[in-house]
Design a protein around this motif. Structure first.
Motif, PDB file in Angstrom:
ATOM      1  N   PHE A  79      12.389 -68.375 -32.538  1.00 10.62           N
ATOM      2  CA  PHE A  79      11.864 -67.077 -32.109  1.00 10.62           C
ATOM      3  C   PHE A  79      12.997 -66.170 -31.657  1.00 10.62           C
ATOM      4  O   PHE A  79      14.061 -66.637 -31.237  1.00 10.62           O
ATOM      5  N   TYR A  80      12.737 -64.851 -31.769  1.00  4.19           N
ATOM      6  CA  TYR A  80      13.729 -63.843 -31.429  1.00  4.19           C
ATOM      7  C   TYR A  80      13.082 -62.734 -30.613  1.00  4.19           C
ATOM      8  O   TYR A  80      11.957 -62.319 -30.879  1.00  4.19           O
ATOM      9  N   PHE A  81      13.841 -62.218 -29.639  1.00  3.63           N
ATOM     10  CA  PHE A  81      13.376 -61.085 -28.840  1.00  3.63           C
ATOM     11  C   PHE A  81      13.205 -59.854 -29.738  1.00  3.63           C
ATOM     12  O   PHE A  81      14.054 -59.547 -30.576  1.00  3.63           O
ATOM     13  N   MET A  82      12.092 -59.153 -29.571  1.00  2.00           N
ATOM     14  CA  MET A  82      11.829 -57.949 -30.343  1.00  2.00           C
ATOM     15  C   MET A  82      11.894 -56.714 -29.450  1.00  2.00           C
ATOM     16  O   MET A  82      12.635 -55.784 -29.705  1.00  2.00           O
ATOM     17  N   GLU A  83      11.093 -56.701 -28.378  1.00  2.00           N
ATOM     18  CA  GLU A  83      11.090 -55.586 -27.444  1.00  2.00           C
ATOM     19  C   GLU A  83      10.286 -55.978 -26.213  1.00  2.00           C
ATOM     20  O   GLU A  83       9.602 -56.998 -26.200  1.00  2.00           O
ATOM     21  N   MET A  84      10.377 -55.140 -25.189  1.00  4.00           N
ATOM     22  CA  MET A  84       9.544 -55.333 -23.999  1.00  4.00           C
ATOM     23  C   MET A  84       8.736 -54.072 -23.771  1.00  4.00           C
ATOM     24  O   MET A  84       9.279 -52.967 -23.740  1.00  4.00           O
ATOM     25  N   ASN A  85       7.437 -54.233 -23.636  1.00  2.00           N
ATOM     26  CA  ASN A  85       6.556 -53.131 -23.297  1.00  2.00           C
ATOM     27  C   ASN A  85       6.371 -53.119 -21.786  1.00  2.00           C
ATOM     28  O   ASN A  85       5.820 -54.059 -21.211  1.00  2.00           O
TER      29      ASN A  85
END
Length: 681
Positions: free
Chosen positions: A284-290
């Motif tokens: 898994f990879y970080f995409m974004e933080m809401n």
């Protein structure tokens, strides 16, 4: 605790926040635009104040007006909901400067995570895994194309300041890059006021898994497990569920700990969602933080027994987290479906209109009530509209969120299928039928999940239209007969007189009539016509159509709900009539039938000739052809923007553009001719 809060939003999230506030004894202030004066969120709050015109830029995005209302009404805090100003760091700062509590993270956290490019750099330093890509500041097209070529196609372009699928494009080959970049930047500047983009390697069968995190001002931070949001269209979520199917405990812990590390890296406080893209192998990879509450937060609430809005309020007031990490166990399975006013068969174009009828399954609204056995309520509906409300072109066309809970995923799937079957809407197109096919399809049922699930299963999710079954036509016919009988009885001086009512009795021989119906398909689809023959006999009718012949009688009626007997079969359904359109809900399906009333005057069909028309109300953002230009089939001619999404109108075949009827910036109505086109001979 706060005595009064202002909710700086509209629709279902404003209603959702108000429900928790009411339960906690907190008064609420709503703000509304001119078009929302009669909206549900205005009705459910204790006070409501007009802040501007329909356009969000003149109302819900006017932070100074909202702050002025909060101060004038004595509100102590502002809850931004999601969308609009929820991730606007300047608005959070302005609230603090005015002495108001912003019910969300610190402005510094929003700024750190608000730029996808800067967030990637922070996550890299926090040892959170990243997808290969370019997240820098250089934005000249040649340089960005070189970066995309280096990464290798397919490449995903994303608006750096964006979210919700806006300003995103998948590019398959280098020669398509510049056109996609221009479109992406136009959509980004329109949606977020910032046209910077980033480029990443596009994973071919990824899952979209996000972790709900919560942090307080006392240094505590927890994760409330994960949600799988892989089922998407146009990069926007369609179905969400918790927990993620097939998630091993070790990977759940690893992703949860990575999400907490991401939150701590920016000094986070409040509710946040760390989104990951995951390969089928589990990497898994970080995409974004809401940096806000998510649309899909109810599924987390259902499996953890928490009220996340209450948590937000308590943490904003300075209280510690209500639960520690070891207390956050998973109980059962929850699925959320977003009910939208849109037409899946037309590329999910939004549908504008009025909810002439809306019947929902039996459900608990906004609450976390439990049944007698201690489980969550099996069905919950979060909605910001009521029957009679209009879906306008100014805001997101969501009608409701349908959330179900089951002891396991199989039970939750069955409940969702049943709840969708009971959801009835008349007045505009919806995605309910599509959602039912999606939930019942093999791919979703077997948890064969990735973000391309809808495209991979297009043949089954978008089947060719079938003829309406005889049962649906029989129900429509019976509803018509009963309506005529009631109308006749209402005006008859002597209801007992057989010559003065709408029964089929005749003095010399049987009475026969033929009812003409047609499917309500789009103009691009061949329309099927039906001739339903009815012959009256004592106690009922004899129906014949398409080689089928059987006696038909009404066995029960409760308003629009009918039970009939057709031959040896019993059939049940609801029939809603809207003018000459009959909406038949039966067997978990919705059939729309047009009745050709022989007594009505046929209106002239609109002659559009060779004029290409707008698929919905919107604004012209680009004209790509000129008068007299020869074009090939599929060439883009005009680009429209509606509801912050771009729609390209392409040439239907080879031909010549005879006339351009609108310029860039013009607003056009649904069905308006955009240009005149002459097909090649």
């Amino acid at each position: 605790m706060f005595n009064k809060i202002l909710i700086a939003n509209r629709g279902e999230i404003a209603c959702r926040v108000a429900a928790t506030a009411r339960r906690m004894g907190i008064q609420t202030v709503a703000v509304y635009s001119e078009v929302d004066a009669g909206a549900r969120h205005v009705a459910v709050c204790d006070e409501a104040v007009l802040i501007g015109a329909a356009s969000a830029k003149e109302s819900y995005l006017c932070g100074d007006k909202i702050i002025a209302v909060a101060l004038a009404t004595g509100a102590q805090a502002v809850h931004p909901g999601y969308g609009f100003l929820s991730e606007n760091a300047d608005f959070a700062d302005a609230c603090a400067q005015a002495g108001l509590v912003f019910i969300g993270p610190p402005a510094s956290s929003m700024r750190a995570m608000g730029s996808k490019s800067a967030a990637k750099t922070l996550m890299e330093h926090a040892d959170v895994p990243l997808v290969p890509g370019y997240h820098g500041e250089r934005q000249d097209p040649e340089f960005l194309q070189a970066q995309a070529d280096r990464i290798g196609y397919p490449v995903l372009l994303k608006a750096s300041a964006g979210g919700g699928g806006k300003g995103m494009r998948v590019i398959e080959k280098s020669q398509d890059f510049k056109a996609a970049l221009a479109s992406c930047k136009r959509e980004a500047i329109s949606s977020f006021g910032d046209d910077k983009v980033l480029a990443e390697k596009y994973l071919t069968r990824p899952r979209h898994i996000e972790i709900q995190v919560f942090a307080d001002t006392h240094g505590n931070c927890v994760y409330l497990h994960e949600r799988d949001c892989s089922v998407q269209r146009r990069h926007q979520k369609v179905l969400e569920e918790a927990p993620a199917p097939g998630m091993p405990p070790e990977r759940r812990a690893a992703m949860g700990e990575a999400a907490v590390a991401a939150a701590k890296a920016v000094g986070y406080v409040g509710a946040g969602t760390v989104e990951f893209i995951a390969n089928q192998d589990g990497s898994f990879y970080f995409m974004e933080m809401n940096t806000r509450l998510q649309v899909e937060h109810p599924v987390t609430e259902m499996i953890t027994g928490t009220d996340l809005v209450e948590w937000q309020l308590r943490i904003a007031f300075g209280e510690p987290l209500p639960k520690a990490q070891h207390e956050l166990a998973i109980h059962g399975h929850a699925i959320e479906a977003r009910i939208y006013a849109e037409n899946p068969e037309k590329g999910f174009l939004p549908s504008i209109g009025r909810l002439r009828h809306m019947a929902t399954p039996s459900a608990v609204a906004f609450e976390l009530g439990v049944t007698s056995n201690g489980n969550p309520a099996p069905v919950r509906i979060d909605s910001g509209v009521r029957e009679g409300d209009a879906i306008s072109p100014f805001y997101d066309p969501m009608i409701a969120k349908l959330i179900v809970w089951g002891a396991n995923r199989t039970e939750a799937l069955a409940r969702m299928s049943q709840a969708l079957a009971e959801f009835q809407i008349v007045g505009l197109a919806t995605n309910i039928g599509f959602l039912k096919r999606l939930v019942e399809g093999d791919a979703f049922a077997k948890a064969d999940l990735d973000t391309g699930l809808i495209e991979r299963n297009a043949d089954t999710l978008f089947p060719p239209p079938k003829a309406a079954p005889v049962g649906a036509l029989a129900l429509a016919a019976m509803a018509l007969i009963e309506a005529e009988k009631e109308a006749s009885n209402a005006v008859s001086a002597n209801p007992a007189d057989p010559f003065g009512n709408a029964l089929g009795w005749r003095l010399n021989g049987a009475y026969r009539r033929v009812l003409s119906f047609a499917d309500d398909y789009s103009a691009a689809t061949e329309q099927k016509h039906y001739q339903v023959g009815l012959t009256y006999h004592a106690g009922g009718w004899h129906l014949d159509m398409g080689g089928i012949a059987a006696d038909m009688s009404l066995t029960a009626r409760n308003g629009v709900d009918l039970s009939i007997r057709l031959g040896e079969a019993s059939m049940h359904g609801a029939v809603r009539r809207d003018g000459d359109t009959f909406h038949v809900f039966t067997g978990g399906r919705h059939f729309t039938l047009l009745y050709n009333d022989p007594m009505a005057h046929a209106g002239e069909a609109e002659a559009v000739g060779g004029r290409l028309t707008a698929p919905m109300p919107g604004k012209v953002v680009a004209v790509l052809a000129a008068k007299g230009q020869q074009v090939k089939k599929g060439d883009p001619l005009v680009i429209m923007e509606a509801m912050k999404m771009e729609h390209t109108i392409a040439a239907p075949g080879d031909g010549v553009v005879e006339e351009i009827l609108y310029e860039v910036g013009d607003q056009v109505a649904d069905g308006a001719p955009l240009l005149a086109f002459a097909a090649a001979s």
